[in-house]
Design a protein around this motif. Sequence first.
Motif, short mmCIF file in Angstrom:
data_model
loop_
_atom_site.label_atom_id
_atom_site.label_comp_id
_atom_site.label_asym_id
_atom_site.label_seq_id
_atom_site.Cartn_x
_atom_site.Cartn_y
_atom_site.Cartn_z
N PHE A 122 0.85 -1.18 0.00
CA PHE A 122 0.00 0.00 0.00
C PHE A 122 0.89 1.24 0.00
O PHE A 122 1.74 1.39 0.89
N ILE A 123 0.71 2.10 -0.99
CA ILE A 123 1.52 3.33 -1.06
C ILE A 123 0.60 4.52 -1.03
O ILE A 123 -0.08 4.83 -2.01
N GLY A 124 0.55 5.19 0.11
CA GLY A 124 -0.42 6.25 0.34
C GLY A 124 -0.17 7.51 -0.47
O GLY A 124 -1.06 8.31 -0.64
N ASN A 125 1.05 7.67 -0.96
CA ASN A 125 1.38 8.83 -1.79
C ASN A 125 2.32 8.34 -2.87
O ASN A 125 3.46 7.95 -2.59
N CYS A 126 1.83 8.35 -4.11
CA CYS A 126 2.62 7.75 -5.19
C CYS A 126 3.96 8.45 -5.41
O CYS A 126 4.85 7.91 -6.07
N TYR A 127 4.11 9.66 -4.86
CA TYR A 127 5.38 10.37 -5.03
C TYR A 127 6.31 10.20 -3.83
O TYR A 127 7.39 10.80 -3.80
N ALA A 128 5.89 9.41 -2.85
CA ALA A 128 6.75 9.21 -1.68
C ALA A 128 7.88 8.25 -1.97
O ALA A 128 8.89 8.22 -1.27
N VAL A 129 7.71 7.48 -3.02
CA VAL A 129 8.69 6.45 -3.35
C VAL A 129 8.60 6.18 -4.85
O VAL A 129 7.57 6.43 -5.46
N SER A 130 9.66 5.71 -5.46
CA SER A 130 9.60 5.46 -6.90
C SER A 130 9.24 3.99 -7.16
O SER A 130 9.52 3.13 -6.33
N PRO A 131 8.68 3.71 -8.34
CA PRO A 131 8.34 2.32 -8.66
C PRO A 131 9.56 1.40 -8.58
O PRO A 131 9.47 0.29 -8.04
N LYS A 132 10.69 1.88 -9.04
CA LYS A 132 11.88 1.03 -9.02
C LYS A 132 12.26 0.65 -7.60
O LYS A 132 12.66 -0.49 -7.33
N MET A 133 12.11 1.61 -6.67
CA MET A 133 12.47 1.32 -5.28
C MET A 133 11.55 0.24 -4.70
O MET A 133 11.99 -0.64 -3.97
N VAL A 134 10.26 0.35 -5.02
CA VAL A 134 9.30 -0.62 -4.50
C VAL A 134 9.62 -2.00 -5.05
O VAL A 134 9.66 -2.99 -4.32
N ILE A 135 9.88 -2.05 -6.34
CA ILE A 135 10.15 -3.33 -6.99
C ILE A 135 11.44 -3.94 -6.46
O ILE A 135 11.53 -5.15 -6.24
N LYS A 136 12.41 -3.10 -6.19
CA LYS A 136 13.68 -3.61 -5.70
C LYS A 136 13.51 -4.26 -4.33
O LYS A 136 14.06 -5.32 -4.06
N ARG A 137 12.71 -3.60 -3.49
CA ARG A 137 12.56 -4.16 -2.15
C ARG A 137 11.58 -5.33 -2.13
O ARG A 137 11.79 -6.31 -1.42
N PHE A 138 10.50 -5.23 -2.88
CA PHE A 138 9.48 -6.29 -2.83
C PHE A 138 9.32 -6.90 -4.22
O PHE A 138 8.54 -6.42 -5.03
N PRO A 139 10.07 -7.93 -4.51
CA PRO A 139 10.09 -8.46 -5.87
C PRO A 139 8.89 -9.35 -6.25
O PRO A 139 8.72 -9.66 -7.42
N GLU A 140 8.09 -9.76 -5.27
CA GLU A 140 7.04 -10.75 -5.58
C GLU A 140 5.65 -10.26 -5.25
O GLU A 140 4.81 -11.00 -4.74
N VAL A 141 5.41 -9.02 -5.56
CA VAL A 141 4.12 -8.44 -5.18
C VAL A 141 3.00 -8.90 -6.13
O VAL A 141 3.19 -8.99 -7.33
N ARG A 142 1.84 -9.15 -5.53
CA ARG A 142 0.68 -9.55 -6.35
C ARG A 142 -0.41 -8.48 -6.35
O ARG A 142 -1.31 -8.49 -7.19
N SER A 143 -0.34 -7.57 -5.36
CA SER A 143 -1.43 -6.60 -5.20
C SER A 143 -0.85 -5.26 -4.79
O SER A 143 -0.04 -5.18 -3.86
N ILE A 144 -1.24 -4.22 -5.49
CA ILE A 144 -0.70 -2.90 -5.17
C ILE A 144 -1.83 -1.87 -5.07
O ILE A 144 -2.79 -1.90 -5.84
N GLU A 145 -1.70 -0.98 -4.09
CA GLU A 145 -2.65 0.10 -3.95
C GLU A 145 -1.89 1.42 -3.93
O GLU A 145 -0.93 1.57 -3.18
N LEU A 146 -2.32 2.37 -4.76
CA LEU A 146 -1.62 3.65 -4.89
C LEU A 146 -2.60 4.81 -4.77
O LEU A 146 -3.70 4.76 -5.34
N LYS A 147 -2.16 5.86 -4.08
CA LYS A 147 -2.98 7.06 -4.05
C LYS A 147 -2.19 8.23 -4.63
O LYS A 147 -0.97 8.33 -4.42
#
Lengths: 233, 585
Positions: B49-74
């Motif tokens: 869950f990412i409450g602010n899409c500008y708080a973190v970049s997509p690459k950072m999320v993917i790097k830390r969590f490589p096996e995500v099945r569900s994402i929520e963005l605001k």
Amino acid sequence: MPNMEFQLGLALPTPSIIKGFDLNNLGLDHPKDMGGLEARNKPARCFSDKSKRSFEQAFGNFEAECKTKTLLLLWSGQPNEEEDHNDQKKRTFSTIDDRNDAEEVDQVVGWPPIKTWRKKIFQQQQQQHRVGRIGNNRVADKENGSRSIYVKVKMEGVAITRKVDIRLYRSYQTLTNSLITLFAKYKKCADDDYTRYILTYQDKEGDWLIAGDIPWQSFIRSVQRLKIVRNWG
Amino acid sequence: MQKKRAYSFPDEVLEHVFSFIQSGKDRNAVSMVCKSWYEIERWCRRKVFIGNCYAVSPKMVIKRFPEVRSIELKGKPHFADFNLVPDGWGGYVLPWIVEMAGAYPWLEEIRLKRMVVTDESLELIAKSFKNFKVLVLFSCEGFSTDGLAAIAAGCKNLRELDLRESEVDDLSGHWLTHFPETCTSLVSLNISCLGSDEVSFSALERLVGRCPNLRSLRLNRAVSLDKIANILCLAPQLVDFGTGNYTTELQPDVLSNLTAAFSSCKELKSLSGFWDVVPAYLPALYPVCSRLTSLNLSYATIHSPEIIKLVSHCPSLQRLLVLDYIEDSGLEALASSCKDLQELRVFPSDPFGVEPNVSLTEKGLVSVSLGCPKLQSVLYFCRQMTNAALVTIAQNCPNFTRFRLCIIEPKTADYLTREPLDVGFGAIVEHCKDLRRLSLSGLLTDRVFEYIGTYAKKLEMLSVAFAGDSDLGLHHVLSGCESLRKLEIRDCPFGDKAILANAAKLETMRSLWMSSCTVSFGACKLLGQKMHRLNVEVIDETEPPCSRPESCPVDKLYVYRSISGPRSDMPPFVWTMDEEGTILH
């Protein structure tokens, strides 16, 4: 450490306009640079003067157009409901000025906080019953026959103006039944049990007439607003 | 090289244990126990869950969590709902979809709120994720029915398509025909926001008919009442149903058919829709009323007597959304009929009218607070209020978690005493110890903020408008509200001092929005310069802030914490203050 500069009592290093923030002085500093704040904080809307068209004038108009057949609303005795608000008494014999209906109230952006799509729905409904003196705005009626037609309904002596969708009714009888339900609680205890009320309406030409005369279908095409008045006669 | 561990659980065991931990907060806590737990946890996190899409970049999320099945963005800040955020500000989802298309081929769920979604994004989703199941676009915009057609055609296992409150460029109702005949997996379909008059109704009927697991169906306004009976007969297993317009030519059979259709829906618990209601058809609902837990009548322009009649048939009601046509009398009836009520929202039927058009006052809310002991969440628009009423409400409902009061005219005082409403709202925060969300209105001084800072320890979101006297007010909130995550302020005399003195606090929050306040450009620059993990955005559509003296107040300020630095997609009317003191654009 940059963060330290923002803790209590420390002055900021840069010779900026911002003064050192000392909690002890909170509230005492006169905010000099707030010039223009007053103007900005006031909501932009303006309250237009309600030039109240006198009830007597409307009543006089209506009397002149009086037809013989009348539709009487007979009110049975109802328990007296107290006035909601002391201020209502001030507005008793006023009618809503046409100007208020037609002109756009100066609105503050984003206030009241209602979502855009909700406002759209509301505006659609408003369009359908917004009345002007000339060329009244019933576009929605033409576009889609089944859309609502909202008219304002005022009862003499009651401050709250209602709006009803005339399309929901099939006849004068069903309309008056619904109006009786809506306004029942405003019946004043000063009226005796047999106070009679008349349903009047303003037509496209701006004239006030007694409802019930013309066929229902013609009526709903012509009515701009409704008023329930006491029958003194 | 295998590190020697202090214990001998294999990773698989820990992974299994972690799989029982669903909440993001708990998962975050788990990941901070030690390095090996961090590693194990990040590989098995499935939901982000990412409450602010500008708080973190997509690459950072993917790097830390490589096996995500569900994402929520605001995306956009909440005040975007009220037109305070200019068009084009940002919140684009495409960069996220592009990155995830490569990194998460097994992504199943995307939930977005207040984001700009293009047809290109939707087409990319349809193409990239073979097992895609859930798409929720809440208050989104930027796409058309062409994009929806791509989703319908491309997502073979689609379970949920929910477009609630989104703005869709409705080019044609035929997108529905793009659902292949083999698609039988739909569980939830919400198209209530679509404007088109030509929803392909036959395609809709066929779709509904072949999806036996359909639980939630919300139609759009264009679907007329006479069609509803057919739909309900095709899907009697529905739990949640949204009608289209609730009107049709008065005909003898419609009511009986409709009543029979509703009777066949034994699981129906939630109803919404009800545009253009003809009251004569409301009795068709009576067969389901006793089971109803949620009722949304907020588009229905029916009056108090009809609302009372309906609501008095619904003793199990937990959630009611309604227009202020319900009036005090209707709320009183609600209070005596619906003892399980948890959430009430009353919207204004004539928000821009100068005079009240209905008899809805503080008394209605007091009745409900008295009669409904489980009441937790309130949104109430009205035109008058008193401190006494608020105190009573607070004492009656100490369990409030959300309290939003909107007195339509800004700076309205207590109409009986002519005093500010500080004491009333003070009572709310003092008695309601679990209050998470609060919106203020009416005449308010710095004192109300003192109360809030003192008592509202669990408050996460605060909305303020036309209130307060000085920076002291803002300071009380920033220094006192320990759980504060989101603060949004408009038209208040709050300036530099409170923000700069509490700059560190801003890093513990998701975001701060201030518009039409008195924060100077110089203060914004300073904040951006000193706080490296905050993005300080100045928004001004009329002229660049640097064309004026630094002491001039900025029009709009949006400050949010971020670990990915200033964003690169800012429009011309947004400036961000960066570390070197330069202004990025």
